[in-house]
Design a protein around this motif. Structure first.
Motif, PDB file in Angstrom:
ATOM      1  N   ILE A 281      93.358 -90.568   4.120  1.00 47.99           N
ATOM      2  CA  ILE A 281      94.430 -91.358   4.404  1.00 47.99           C
ATOM      3  C   ILE A 281      95.908 -90.751   4.151  1.00 47.99           C
ATOM      4  O   ILE A 281      96.214 -90.531   2.968  1.00 47.99           O
ATOM      5  N   ASN A 282      96.597 -90.624   5.322  1.00 53.99           N
ATOM      6  CA  ASN A 282      98.180 -89.890   4.755  1.00 53.99           C
ATOM      7  C   ASN A 282      99.037 -90.881   5.688  1.00 53.99           C
ATOM      8  O   ASN A 282      99.053 -91.081   6.721  1.00 53.99           O
ATOM      9  N   LEU A 283      99.986 -91.449   4.717  1.00 54.40           N
ATOM     10  CA  LEU A 283     100.962 -92.616   5.395  1.00 54.40           C
ATOM     11  C   LEU A 283     102.163 -91.646   5.726  1.00 54.40           C
ATOM     12  O   LEU A 283     102.781 -90.916   4.734  1.00 54.40           O
ATOM     13  N   LEU A 284     102.491 -91.522   6.838  1.00 53.50           N
ATOM     14  CA  LEU A 284     103.613 -90.552   7.184  1.00 53.50           C
ATOM     15  C   LEU A 284     104.924 -91.363   7.714  1.00 53.50           C
ATOM     16  O   LEU A 284     104.796 -92.185   8.733  1.00 53.50           O
ATOM     17  N   THR A 285     105.978 -91.358   7.090  1.00 57.87           N
ATOM     18  CA  THR A 285     107.172 -91.949   7.300  1.00 57.87           C
ATOM     19  C   THR A 285     108.052 -90.891   7.907  1.00 57.87           C
ATOM     20  O   THR A 285     108.357 -89.902   7.323  1.00 57.87           O
ATOM     21  N   ALA A 286     108.889 -91.273   9.115  1.00 54.30           N
ATOM     22  CA  ALA A 286     109.932 -90.200   9.783  1.00 54.30           C
ATOM     23  C   ALA A 286     110.967 -90.998  10.368  1.00 54.30           C
ATOM     24  O   ALA A 286     110.976 -91.946  10.725  1.00 54.30           O
ATOM     25  N   LEU A 287     112.024 -90.204  10.560  1.00 57.61           N
ATOM     26  CA  LEU A 287     113.246 -90.699  11.295  1.00 57.61           C
ATOM     27  C   LEU A 287     113.114 -90.340  12.615  1.00 57.61           C
ATOM     28  O   LEU A 287     112.981 -89.345  12.877  1.00 57.61           O
ATOM     29  N   VAL A 288     113.190 -91.438  13.351  1.00 58.16           N
ATOM     30  CA  VAL A 288     113.330 -91.302  14.914  1.00 58.16           C
ATOM     31  C   VAL A 288     114.447 -91.221  15.663  1.00 58.16           C
ATOM     32  O   VAL A 288     114.654 -90.189  16.317  1.00 58.16           O
ATOM     33  N   ASP A 289     115.501 -92.075  15.169  1.00 57.80           N
ATOM     34  CA  ASP A 289     116.865 -92.073  15.699  1.00 57.80           C
ATOM     35  C   ASP A 289     117.787 -92.778  14.534  1.00 57.80           C
ATOM     36  O   ASP A 289     117.385 -93.304  13.615  1.00 57.80           O
ATOM     37  N   GLU A 290     119.277 -92.381  14.592  1.00 57.95           N
ATOM     38  CA  GLU A 290     119.960 -92.731  13.795  1.00 57.95           C
ATOM     39  C   GLU A 290     121.432 -92.890  14.536  1.00 57.95           C
ATOM     40  O   GLU A 290     121.900 -92.136  15.342  1.00 57.95           O
ATOM     41  N   SER A 291     122.195 -94.092  14.026  1.00 60.78           N
ATOM     42  CA  SER A 291     123.324 -94.230  14.742  1.00 60.78           C
ATOM     43  C   SER A 291     124.210 -94.613  13.426  1.00 60.78           C
ATOM     44  O   SER A 291     124.009 -94.636  12.323  1.00 60.78           O
ATOM     45  N   ASN A 292     125.556 -94.918  13.666  1.00 59.46           N
ATOM     46  CA  ASN A 292     126.331 -95.372  12.616  1.00 59.46           C
ATOM     47  C   ASN A 292     126.008 -96.448  11.891  1.00 59.46           C
ATOM     48  O   ASN A 292     126.266 -96.773  10.699  1.00 59.46           O
ATOM     49  N   GLU A 293     125.389 -97.587  12.780  1.00 60.00           N
ATOM     50  CA  GLU A 293     125.021 -98.802  12.099  1.00 60.00           C
ATOM     51  C   GLU A 293     123.566 -98.962  11.640  1.00 60.00           C
ATOM     52  O   GLU A 293     123.297 -99.588  10.719  1.00 60.00           O
ATOM     53  N   GLN A 294     122.530 -98.147  12.210  1.00 62.89           N
ATOM     54  CA  GLN A 294     121.151 -98.330  11.895  1.00 62.89           C
ATOM     55  C   GLN A 294     120.547 -97.135  12.354  1.00 62.89           C
ATOM     56  O   GLN A 294     121.086 -96.089  12.643  1.00 62.89           O
ATOM     57  N   VAL A 295     119.190 -96.917  11.742  1.00 56.09           N
ATOM     58  CA  VAL A 295     118.200 -96.155  11.929  1.00 56.09           C
ATOM     59  C   VAL A 295     116.830 -96.595  12.433  1.00 56.09           C
ATOM     60  O   VAL A 295     116.518 -97.674  12.138  1.00 56.09           O
ATOM     61  N   LYS A 296     116.167 -95.940  13.224  1.00 63.72           N
ATOM     62  CA  LYS A 296     114.870 -96.029  13.827  1.00 63.72           C
ATOM     63  C   LYS A 296     114.009 -95.277  12.957  1.00 63.72           C
ATOM     64  O   LYS A 296     114.227 -94.341  12.941  1.00 63.72           O
ATOM     65  N   ILE A 297     112.918 -95.911  12.300  1.00 67.67           N
ATOM     66  CA  ILE A 297     111.806 -95.358  11.497  1.00 67.67           C
ATOM     67  C   ILE A 297     110.487 -95.463  12.059  1.00 67.67           C
ATOM     68  O   ILE A 297     110.170 -96.432  12.372  1.00 67.67           O
ATOM     69  N   SER A 298     109.667 -94.513  12.039  1.00 68.06           N
ATOM     70  CA  SER A 298     108.257 -94.472  12.482  1.00 68.06           C
ATOM     71  C   SER A 298     107.535 -94.415  11.012  1.00 68.06           C
ATOM     72  O   SER A 298     107.648 -93.647  10.211  1.00 68.06           O
ATOM     73  N   ILE A 299     106.535 -95.238  11.147  1.00 68.77           N
ATOM     74  CA  ILE A 299     105.427 -95.358   9.960  1.00 68.77           C
ATOM     75  C   ILE A 299     104.180 -95.329  10.556  1.00 68.77           C
ATOM     76  O   ILE A 299     103.858 -95.927  11.113  1.00 68.77           O
ATOM     77  N   LYS A 300     103.171 -94.257  10.191  1.00 70.39           N
ATOM     78  CA  LYS A 300     102.301 -93.795  10.915  1.00 70.39           C
ATOM     79  C   LYS A 300     100.842 -93.392  10.085  1.00 70.39           C
ATOM     80  O   LYS A 300     101.418 -92.822   9.048  1.00 70.39           O
ATOM     81  N   ILE A 301      99.659 -93.926  10.270  1.00 71.74           N
ATOM     82  CA  ILE A 301      98.422 -93.269   9.691  1.00 71.74           C
ATOM     83  C   ILE A 301      97.740 -92.869  10.721  1.00 71.74           C
ATOM     84  O   ILE A 301      97.288 -93.592  11.822  1.00 71.74           O
ATOM     85  N   LYS A 302      97.292 -91.634  10.581  1.00 70.15           N
ATOM     86  CA  LYS A 302      96.478 -90.933  11.658  1.00 70.15           C
ATOM     87  C   LYS A 302      95.059 -90.989  11.434  1.00 70.15           C
ATOM     88  O   LYS A 302      94.440 -91.015  10.170  1.00 70.15           O
ATOM     89  N   ASN A 303      94.062 -91.008  12.440  1.00 71.81           N
ATOM     90  CA  ASN A 303      92.750 -90.930  12.323  1.00 71.81           C
ATOM     91  C   ASN A 303      92.177 -92.223  11.407  1.00 71.81           C
ATOM     92  O   ASN A 303      91.268 -91.892  10.598  1.00 71.81           O
ATOM     93  N   VAL A 304      92.373 -93.383  11.640  1.00 65.07           N
ATOM     94  CA  VAL A 304      91.886 -94.343  11.140  1.00 65.07           C
ATOM     95  C   VAL A 304      90.689 -94.983  11.671  1.00 65.07           C
ATOM     96  O   VAL A 304      90.631 -94.983  13.099  1.00 65.07           O
TER      97      VAL A 304
END
Length: 509
Positions: A281-304
């Protein structure tokens, strides 16, 4: 009004009570750009007689981080009306509607903001009551569906804790390999049942408002590490290999609802540990998009999961999620945060689970030029105060092109003040911002840049400024009126009278 008992079962009484609220005095204060209270209506002063000596956050909430969400700060920054609901938890929950209305000077520059606050606790409760589905009254409320579910959940939790304690004692003895496997399987089932009951309790408490959402400025990485440390030993016990990867480009501090994100992560990891067959089990957290006000973040677990879960999800994704408590909790919480939940079948394996969440960046002065200028000016003001305390002298900038005029003013002022000179308006503007004087004496007729243009430059580039006294060879009545309307704080005629000048300086600094 707090002592008035409102019969919430009586719709007509509640309506009349709410209508009466419309005519109650409301709390109104005006704040300057430094967030100091400069004016307050009588109702606000009655609540706090020392209000005018406060900064707004000191009166409302001492936690500076709250300024991130403060409608007053937002109103100043955006120059638009901002409205927000703010909860105050004391003996009972109070909810205030705070409206921030920017105010502007005659030239259209923002010079502060009006904060209008009113108690809308009754209104909010009224709206909740109005929108709740009407159902037949149960004679004995102890046997309502909600109360029964609470009782059942609590009793099941007590029994599961007793069973788990007994199970732990049995596990301390010697066991064969088959017995160890059975023991591990039984323990996993008990813990899973406890997680289900915790989910039910948590969701019900969130819905009932017992557990408040908690938007805080904190580190997402710290929260994930906290989850990792908690579940690592559990993963080892179940034979899983649990790890995480965190994208280093994600900002160190973000503003998010800790209660909900914590619940989302717990359910995501719990579900993965319970259903995975590949033991990794590997919990992956990545930055998807960023602006001056906010960020969009992806949290994923593969092959569950497994191939059977893959087939079920591929056949009817919505039904599978709806019938699984942990996934339903994750999906509902993610969507309540304006995020996105996705399960993708992976050929030959189980599924990939991915959450996309939007988180706000903390409010900082550097993101707003106006607040940055406020910070710089406050720092300069502080430095001036420290310097004057050390030397015992205030600093005066004299803008005068005639040598005899400079010599005269220096003789008048040098014993009591630190005097700086500028030969023309352009130099006066430069020295105003570099030297940070406590007062300016500005000659009107100067080469390169006259006193009016120099005054305009200083006014345009300052949030707040020090007093500026106009100095001119002739001051007739019409000219006095013009200098006053132009914005100068005072005016003095040449040749300068020492007594008049000293009285004027003392009046302003």
């Amino acid at each position: 009004m707090d002592n008035v008992q409102v019969p919430f079962y009586d719709e007509q009484s509640l309506k009349q009570y709410y209508n009466a609220l419309e005519y109650l005095p409301i709390y109104v204060v005006k704040l300057d750009l430094d967030l100091n209270v400069v004016w307050a209506n009588r109702f606000a002063k009655d609540l706090d007689e020392n209000l005018l000596n406060h900064r707004c956050y000191r009166n409302f909430n001492p936690d500076m981080e709250q300024c991130t969400f403060c409608p007053v700060v937002r109103g100043i920054a955006s120059k638009q009306t901002e409205i927000s609901l703010i909860e105050i938890v004391e003996e009972s929950d109070k909810i205030f509607e705070v409206t921030a209305i920017p105010s502007f000077d005659e030239e259209g520059n923002i010079d502060g903001v009006f904060e209008v606050r009113r108690d809308v606790t009754v209104l909010i409760n009224h709206q909740k009551t109005k929108h709740e589905p009407k159902s037949k009254k149960v004679k004995d409320e102890r046997f309502s569906a909600d109360n029964l579910l609470d009782i059942v959940t609590n009793e099941l939790r007590e029994h599961s804790e007793n069973v788990l304690e007994l199970h732990t004692r049995l596990g301390s003895g010697k066991m064969s390999q088959d017995q160890k496997l059975s023991y591990a399987s039984m323990r996993t089932s008990i813990v899973k049942m406890q997680n289900i009951m915790s989910n039910i309790t948590m969701m019900r408490n969130l819905n009932k408002g017992i557990i408040k959402s908690t938007k805080k400025k904190m580190s997402l990485k710290d929260l994930i590490i906290e989850k990792f440390d908690y579940y690592r030993s559990k993963a080892d016990f179940n034979g899983n290999n649990f790890d995480y990867k965190f994208d280093s480009s994600i900002p160190a501090k973000l503003v998010f609802d800790k209660t909900k994100i914590d619940l989302i992560l717990s359910n995501l990891i719990d579900y993965s540990m319970t259903h995975t067959t590949n033991r990794y089990i590997n919990l992956l957290t990545a930055l998807v998009d960023e602006s001056n006000e906010q960020v969009k973040i992806s949290i994923k677990i593969k092959n569950v999961g497994s191939i059977s879960i893959h087939d079920t999800v591929e056949k009817d994704h919505e039904v599978y999620v709806r019938n699984n408590l942990a996934l339903s909790v994750i999906k509902n919480l993610v969507e309540s945060l304006d995020g996105h939940f996705k399960m993708t079948p992976v050929s030959g394996y189980g599924v990939d689970i991915e959450l996309t969440l939007v988180m706000k960046k903390p409010f900082t002065a550097s993101r707003l030029p106006m607040f940055n200028r406020i910070t710089q000016e406050l720092r300069s003001k502080k430095e001036r105060i420290i310097l004057s305390e050390q030397t015992g002298k205030k600093k005066i900038l004299v803008a005068e092109d005639e040598p005899i005029g400079r010599i005269t003013l220096e003789q008048m002022l040098k014993n009591d003040f630190e005097v700086i000179f500028a030969k023309n308006g352009k130099v006066a503007v430069e020295k105003y911002f570099s030297e940070q004087p406590d007062l300016v004496i500005m000659d009107i007729m100067m080469p390169i840049m006259n006193g009016f243009d120099a005054f305009d430059q200083i006014e345009r580039n300052s949030i707040t400024r020090v007093p500026i006294i106009a100095c001119t060879a002739k001051v007739i009545n019409s000219e006095k009126e013009y200098l006053k309307s132009y914005g100068f704080d005072d005016y003095i005629a040449k040749p300068v009278n020492l007594k008049t000048l000293r009285e004027m300086i003392n009046r302003h600094i």
